[in-house]
Design a protein around this motif. Structure first.
Motif, short mmCIF file in Angstrom:
data_model
loop_
_atom_site.label_atom_id
_atom_site.label_comp_id
_atom_site.label_asym_id
_atom_site.label_seq_id
_atom_site.Cartn_x
_atom_site.Cartn_y
_atom_site.Cartn_z
N GLY A 66 0.84 -1.20 0.00
CA GLY A 66 0.00 0.00 0.00
C GLY A 66 0.87 1.24 0.00
O GLY A 66 2.02 1.21 0.45
N THR A 67 0.33 2.35 -0.51
CA THR A 67 1.15 3.56 -0.68
C THR A 67 0.85 4.63 0.37
O THR A 67 1.42 5.71 0.33
N GLY A 68 -0.04 4.33 1.32
CA GLY A 68 -0.40 5.33 2.33
C GLY A 68 0.71 5.53 3.36
O GLY A 68 1.56 4.67 3.56
N ASN B 276 1.07 -2.23 4.45
CA ASN B 276 1.23 -0.80 4.23
C ASN B 276 1.89 -0.14 5.44
O ASN B 276 3.07 0.19 5.44
N THR C 82 -1.29 -0.66 -4.20
CA THR C 82 -2.62 -0.07 -4.05
C THR C 82 -2.55 1.45 -3.98
O THR C 82 -1.58 2.03 -3.46
N VAL C 83 -3.58 2.07 -4.51
CA VAL C 83 -3.75 3.53 -4.38
C VAL C 83 -5.20 3.78 -4.01
O VAL C 83 -6.06 2.92 -4.18
#
Lengths: 80, 283
Positions: B41-43, B232, B64-65
């Protein structure tokens, strides 16, 4: 000479749009492409829904805006 | 000096060892095959640059975005150009539906992503409760049915509910993604026994998502037979995200190899590994 209406100069061009849940007025925005440009948005990262319908990028320039339209503009963001 | 000569059976064994599989089985989701079993995940990364380095170090192939309302205030958003930092040739971009409160909103988000040119893949997540972020099973199933019919590859984020997992695979989702513990909690596999049942029943890949806070948690999931994990917070919020990404990569590869090698059975008693010393008794 700028066109006028009974309501005064410019009003002929003003258009009310419900943009991301907020009522906004725009001038000279005929298409979605004009709107993106008026908002100074980077087209690559945004996604647009017009009256509940997801728009393909190629449809932006042909999608004519009308007074009272509902527009949602989203963008790709970080998330898990 | 004595020389050793390999007899025929020993030579065969050496040959077999030499040719033994050293690469783990790839992961197949829908019509695509991936060598990495880590989704990232990119968070929560501190910068897009650190995120890009972490993606690279993790070896992941699915990223994921999120999709959110654009900021129209005119303020400069340092994360606005996130797509410039994720090479679409190298990674499959997986948009999620985070923020959707019900099936209708999730479907709208998925359609928007696809219409704008993102892959027709979606991580379906509907979690109306902001405190625990636990997914709504009824809305998730309803949205999955619609999106599968519309040709989306649907990867639903669910609580570790084996009955729901079966219902979702029956409507045609490409995976099931049960949570280990709440999103961002770093608690690991609180739902382990339920995930075990999901894995036993699944005929689609099982991706353990959420709550994985350490490489050992990811390894535990892979050793159990989960097909992949999504991580993430554990990487993005680490002291050194790039090194943590590499640690997860190594743990996941080791655990998958261990699973494929065949872990020995657990016993509730000892089983000697050395010959029991009978000669001491005979003295």
């Amino acid at each position: 000479m700028a066109p006028t209406s009974r309501l005064g100069p410019k009003t002929i061009f003003l258009m009310k749009i419900l943009l991301n849940g907020e009522m906004r007025e725009f001038e000279k925005t005929k298409t979605i492409t004009d709107l993106v440009s008026a908002l100074s948005l980077e087209p690559k990262v945004i996604l647009i829904e017009h009256n509940g319908l997801a728009l393909h990028r190629v449809e932006w320039s042909s999608c004519i805006l009308s007074d009272g339209d509902c527009i949602e503009i989203l963008q790709v963001a970080a998330g898990g | 000096m004595e020389s050793y000569s390999f007899g025929f059976p020993l030579a065969c064994l050496v040959l077999r060892l030499h040719h033994r599989k050293t690469v783990s089985k790839p992961l197949t989701i829908a019509d695509r095959t991936f060598s990495s079993r880590l989704f990232l995940g990119t968070g929560k990364f501190s910068s897009n640059e650190i995120m890009r380095e972490s993606l690279d170090a993790s070896g992941c192939e699915i990223v994921t975005v999120a999709l959110r309302r654009a900021d129209l205030s005119g303020k400069k958003d340092p994360f606005a150009n996130i797509l410039d930092f994720i090479d679409p040739q190298k990674y499959l971009l997986l948009p999620n539906t985070s923020g959707a409160m019900n099936a209708e909103e999730a479907v709208r988000l998925a359609r928007l992503g696809a219409a704008s040119g993102l892959p027709r893949w979606v991580k379906l997540e509907i979690h109306p409760d902001p405190h625990y972020l636990l997914p709504d099973p009824i809305e998730t199933l309803a949205a999955a049915e619609i999106l599968v019919k519309e040709g989306f590859v649907v990867l639903p984020y669910i609580n570790a509910d084996p009955v729901l997992a079966r219902r979702l695979q029956d409507v045609g989702t490409a995976t099931v993604m049960p949570l280990g513990s709440p999103i961002g909690s770093n608690r690991g596999l609180d739902t382990r026994s339920q995930i075990e049942i999901i894995i036993k029943q699944a005929c689609v890949p099982v991706v353990v998502d959420a709550g994985i806070g350490a490489p050992s948690h990811a390894a535990e999931a892979l050793e159990m037979g989960a097909d992949a994990v999504l991580v993430n917070t554990a990487i993005a919020a680490a002291g050194d995200p790039v090194r943590m990404a590499r640690a997860f990569k190594n743990a996941i590869e080791a655990a998958r190899e261990a699973f494929e090698a065949g872990l020995p059975m657990r016993l509730d008693h000892a089983s000697a590994t050395s010959p029991l010393a009978a000669f001491l008794k005979s003295v």
